[in-house]
Design an enzyme around this catalytic site. Structure first.
Site, PDB file in Angstrom:
ATOM      1  N   HIS A 102       2.680 -10.017   5.373  1.00  0.00           N
ATOM      2  CA  HIS A 102       1.692  -8.998   5.705  1.00  0.00           C
ATOM      3  C   HIS A 102       0.857  -8.733   4.459  1.00  0.00           C
ATOM      4  CE1 HIS A 102       3.996  -7.079   9.331  1.00  0.00           C
ATOM      5  NE2 HIS A 102       3.921  -8.394   9.404  1.00  0.00           N
TER       6      HIS A 102
ATOM      7  N   GLU B 103       0.168  -6.079   2.837  1.00  0.00           N
ATOM      8  CA  GLU B 103       0.822  -5.209   1.860  1.00  0.00           C
ATOM      9  C   GLU B 103       1.827  -5.982   1.008  1.00  0.00           C
ATOM     10  OE1 GLU B 103       0.539  -2.629   5.697  1.00  0.00           O
ATOM     11  OE2 GLU B 103       0.646  -4.758   5.180  1.00  0.00           O
TER      12      GLU B 103
ATOM     13  N   CYS C  94       3.458  -0.978   8.663  1.00  0.00           N
ATOM     14  CA  CYS C  94       4.593  -1.014   9.581  1.00  0.00           C
ATOM     15  C   CYS C  94       5.857  -0.589   8.827  1.00  0.00           C
ATOM     16  CB  CYS C  94       4.760  -2.423  10.153  1.00  0.00           C
ATOM     17  SG  CYS C  94       5.302  -3.656   8.935  1.00  0.00           S
TER      18      CYS C  94
ATOM     19  N   CYS D 238       6.739  -2.906   5.828  1.00  0.00           N
ATOM     20  CA  CYS D 238       5.873  -2.697   4.665  1.00  0.00           C
ATOM     21  C   CYS D 238       6.107  -1.333   4.033  1.00  0.00           C
ATOM     22  CB  CYS D 238       4.415  -2.891   5.066  1.00  0.00           C
ATOM     23  SG  CYS D 238       4.062  -4.617   5.484  1.00  0.00           S
TER      24      CYS D 238
END
Length: 152
Positions: A52, A54, A82, A85
């Site tokens: 992701h 992040e 999410c 993360c």
């Protein structure tokens, strides 16, 4: 630079994700007013389910600092993080996360749950949402509309 200026950089990274066929999410890690980490969504490209934006930005910043702890850092990301993360953000000891659009399906900063508000956890990152939210949401909506159109 302001929160909006850092978010604009994250939005440019989100566009790189979109160009690569990934969900358009971008992120930057900032320390002392300087960007030290950059990332955009790339789980398909990298064949990595945790790639992701992040996570990619946190890894980049950790390499820059040569430390897995990112004390004194802030993360700017175009979409609410999410749970995965948010967990990584807390483990990295970030001071603050600033996000654009709320994620009503997987958001862990108040969209669905708020992990940063959980008093039982040992680190508490400050979260600020809604920075350039309309720009981030428009980018995501156009991406998914194009994908739905391609599947018709």
């Amino acid at each position: 630079m302001s929160d909006e200026a850092f978010m604009r950089v994250a939005l440019e990274l989100a566009k790189l994700a979109q160009e690569a066929g990934e969900v358009p999410v971008g992120a930057v890690v900032v320390r002392g007013g300087r960007i030290i980490g950059r990332g955009f969504n790339q789980p398909i490209l990298s064949r990595d389910p945790i790639a992701h934006a992040e996570i990619v930005a946190l890894r980049d910043a950790a390499q820059h600092l040569q430390n897995y702890r990112l004390n004194g850092c802030e993360l700017f990301v175009t979409l609410e993080p999410c749970a995965m993360c948010a967990g990584a953000i807390m483990h990295a000891r970030l001071d603050r996360v600033v996000f654009g659009a709320v994620d009503p399906k997987t958001g862990a900063c108040g969209g669905v749950v708020n992990l940063f508000a959980e008093t039982k956890l040992n680190h508490h990152t400050q979260a600020t949402g809604g920075v350039l939210a309309e720009d981030a949401a428009t980018l995501l909506q156009s991406f998914f509309a194009a994908r739905r159109g391609a599947n018709d």
